[in-house]
Design a protein around this motif. Structure first.
Motif, PDB file in Angstrom:
ATOM      1  N   ARG A 109       0.839  -1.211   0.000  1.00 25.25           N
ATOM      2  CA  ARG A 109       0.000   0.000   0.000  1.00 25.25           C
ATOM      3  C   ARG A 109       0.874   1.261   0.000  1.00 25.25           C
ATOM      4  NH1 ARG A 109      -4.757   1.866   2.644  1.00 25.25           N
ATOM      5  NH2 ARG A 109      -5.192   3.923   1.727  1.00 25.25           N
ATOM      6  N   THR A 110       1.936   1.252   0.767  1.00 27.17           N
ATOM      7  CA  THR A 110       2.821   2.415   0.837  1.00 27.17           C
ATOM      8  C   THR A 110       3.502   2.676  -0.501  1.00 27.17           C
ATOM      9  OG1 THR A 110       3.267   1.935   3.164  1.00 27.17           O
ATOM     10  CG2 THR A 110       4.793   3.409   2.052  1.00 27.17           C
ATOM     11  N   LEU A 111       4.025   1.621  -1.114  1.00 28.65           N
ATOM     12  CA  LEU A 111       4.700   1.781  -2.405  1.00 28.65           C
ATOM     13  C   LEU A 111       3.727   2.248  -3.479  1.00 28.65           C
ATOM     14  CD1 LEU A 111       7.066  -1.323  -2.314  1.00 28.65           C
ATOM     15  CD2 LEU A 111       7.729   1.088  -2.135  1.00 28.65           C
ATOM     16  N   GLU A 112       2.463   1.808  -3.392  1.00 30.10           N
ATOM     17  CA  GLU A 112       1.448   2.282  -4.336  1.00 30.10           C
ATOM     18  C   GLU A 112       1.182   3.775  -4.149  1.00 30.10           C
ATOM     19  OE1 GLU A 112      -1.156  -1.862  -4.897  1.00 30.10           O
ATOM     20  OE2 GLU A 112      -1.755  -0.356  -3.420  1.00 30.10           O
ATOM     21  N   SER A 113       1.064   4.204  -2.894  1.00 28.54           N
ATOM     22  CA  SER A 113       0.823   5.625  -2.617  1.00 28.54           C
ATOM     23  C   SER A 113       2.010   6.482  -3.051  1.00 28.54           C
ATOM     24  CB  SER A 113       0.549   5.829  -1.122  1.00 28.54           C
ATOM     25  OG  SER A 113      -0.634   5.155  -0.727  1.00 28.54           O
TER      26      SER A 113
END
Length: 428
Positions: free
Chosen positions: A181-185
């Motif tokens: 989720r962090t890498l997507e954001s």
């Protein structure tokens, strides 16, 4: 006569004072199974530090520390069994070294009132102390790690990743899925193209994953691996001639045993680290008071290595939190609730780390009621195969809290709503 003997016995017992109970620190270890190569040095460092404190200092505040080791095999069910088997011994804190076990223990420790420290792993949103009263993940968490990796790559590319392709190669588990989720954001913010590729437990077979990487030709591969998965991935990367300087593991994919099997082919591989590697003065004390006395948890060969150092660092933080708890409550005989207070008031300054014989081992940080996660900083290190050692390439890089804090707030508040948890903390 009987009354006289009874009076004498009572007077003697009062003069001797109450017997001090040990301060208990369970070690949910794994010295067996496919993840033993990481579990063994961590537990050796963890146990040896407590032994040194007992031998050199007479314990913590004069009270001996007792480490109860329970083998989990990195198995979640066994980890829960170890928790249930040891919590009644007066356990002050648990450090399970497993995200899967952590997720199962969070509701248990919250109900039982025993603090849980998941240093650089576990449920990231536990950083929010308003929701997670009994869980701590300082000095950094997984989302911090993902952000630090991207900030490093931004710096390497003049602040622009908009034309870059990044692949996340991850252990197909709760642990490996944490940074997605962090890498997507961060991809939305910085414009890079993100691909995610899973590797099933334990990670010995990765041919298809690396064929995909060769076909898609990403600019960078970030790895969220553990155990044998790391060794296999580095060898497979070498097999397809992926440039090692563009291959970055997280801080659980950057130990000596991850790179040495590939020999010279691993040269240039990079990883994150939440603590520095150096010949700290504290290691001399461990050799003198533990290894030379035949009291070491292992054979002494792991001293100074990445995961031994991290296990020692975890024990150091636990000891300093226990000392803080003793000071707060004015007693050397602390319980789990007092230990929690000490963990929430812990401060690790440069001066304190130097006094402990480990200058700069970790970032400076302070824990508060609302922040159970510390500063979140991490370094990037690189493997020098010819020298057989890691070299730090950076100082501690701060994470992108502008992205991370809303994610932590969202996830932790959802957990609070699902579990009917009232928010705490009234910090100004």
């Amino acid at each position: 006569m009987r009354k006289t003997l009874t009076a004498l016995a009572l007077a003697a017992s009062m003069a001797a004072g109450p017997a001090l109970a040990d301060l208990v620190f369970p070690d949910l270890s794994y010295r067996t199974g496919p993840y033993a190569a990481g579990g063994i040095p961590f537990s050796d460092g963890y146990r040896d530090y407590f032994t040194m404190v007992n031998e050199r200092d007479g314990g913590i505040g004069g009270v001996p520390a007792r480490v109860i080791e329970c083998e989990t095999g990195y198995n979640t069910e066994k980890g829960v069994e170890c928790y249930e088997a040891t919590k009644g011994e007066g356990a002050l804190i648990y450090q399970p070294l497993s995200t899967g076990i952590t997720y199962q223990l969070i509701p248990k420790v919250s109900a039982d009132g025993i603090p849980l420290h998941t240093m650089g792993y576990g449920r990231t949103s536990a950083k929010n102390g308003e929701v997670f009263e009994w869980v701590f993940n300082y000095p950094a968490n997984y989302w911090d790690a993902a952000s630090v990796a991207i900030k490093y790559l931004l710096d390497e590319n003049g602040g622009d990743l908009s034309d870059s392709k990044i692949t996340l190669l991850y252990h197909n588990s709760a642990y490996g899925k944490e940074p997605i989720r962090t890498l997507e954001s961060l991809a939305e913010k910085h414009g890079y193209e993100l691909t995610t590729i899973a590797v099933d437990h334990p990670g010995q077979e990765q041919k298809s994953q690396w064929l995909q990487i060769r076909r898609e030709r990403p600019d960078y591969v970030i790895m969220w691996g553990w155990g044998v998965m790391n060794q296999v991935a580095i060898q497979e990367a070498a097999n397809i001639r992926f440039p090692m300087e563009n291959f970055i593991g997280n801080w659980w994919a950057g130990a000596e045993h991850d790179v040495t099997p590939a020999g010279a082919a691993a040269d240039g591989y990079k990883s994150l680290n939440m603590n520095r590697i150096a010949d700290y003065p504290v290691f001399a004390d461990i050799r003198t008071h533990v290894i030379d006395k035949g009291l070491a948890a292992g054979d002494g060969s792991n001293v100074g290595k990445v995961l031994y150092t991290r296990g020692m660092y975890a024990a150091m933080l636990a000891v300093e939190a226990a000392k803080t708890a003793q000071e707060i409550h004015g007693t050397d005989q602390i319980d789990a609730a007092m230990m929690r207070d000490g963990m929430e008031a812990l401060e690790m300054t440069a001066a304190k780390m130097e006094a402990l014989g480990a200058p700069g081992i970790g970032p400076e940080f302070g824990v508060t009621c609302s922040n159970h996660g510390g500063s979140g900083g991490g370094i990037v290190q690189q493997w020098d195969a010819s020298a057989g050692e890691w070299t730090a390439l950076t100082d501690y890089i701060a994470p992108d809290d502008e992205i991370l804090q809303p994610l932590i707030e969202e996830d932790s508040m959802a957990f609070a709503a699902e579990n009917d948890i009232d928010l705490r903390c009234n910090e100004s």
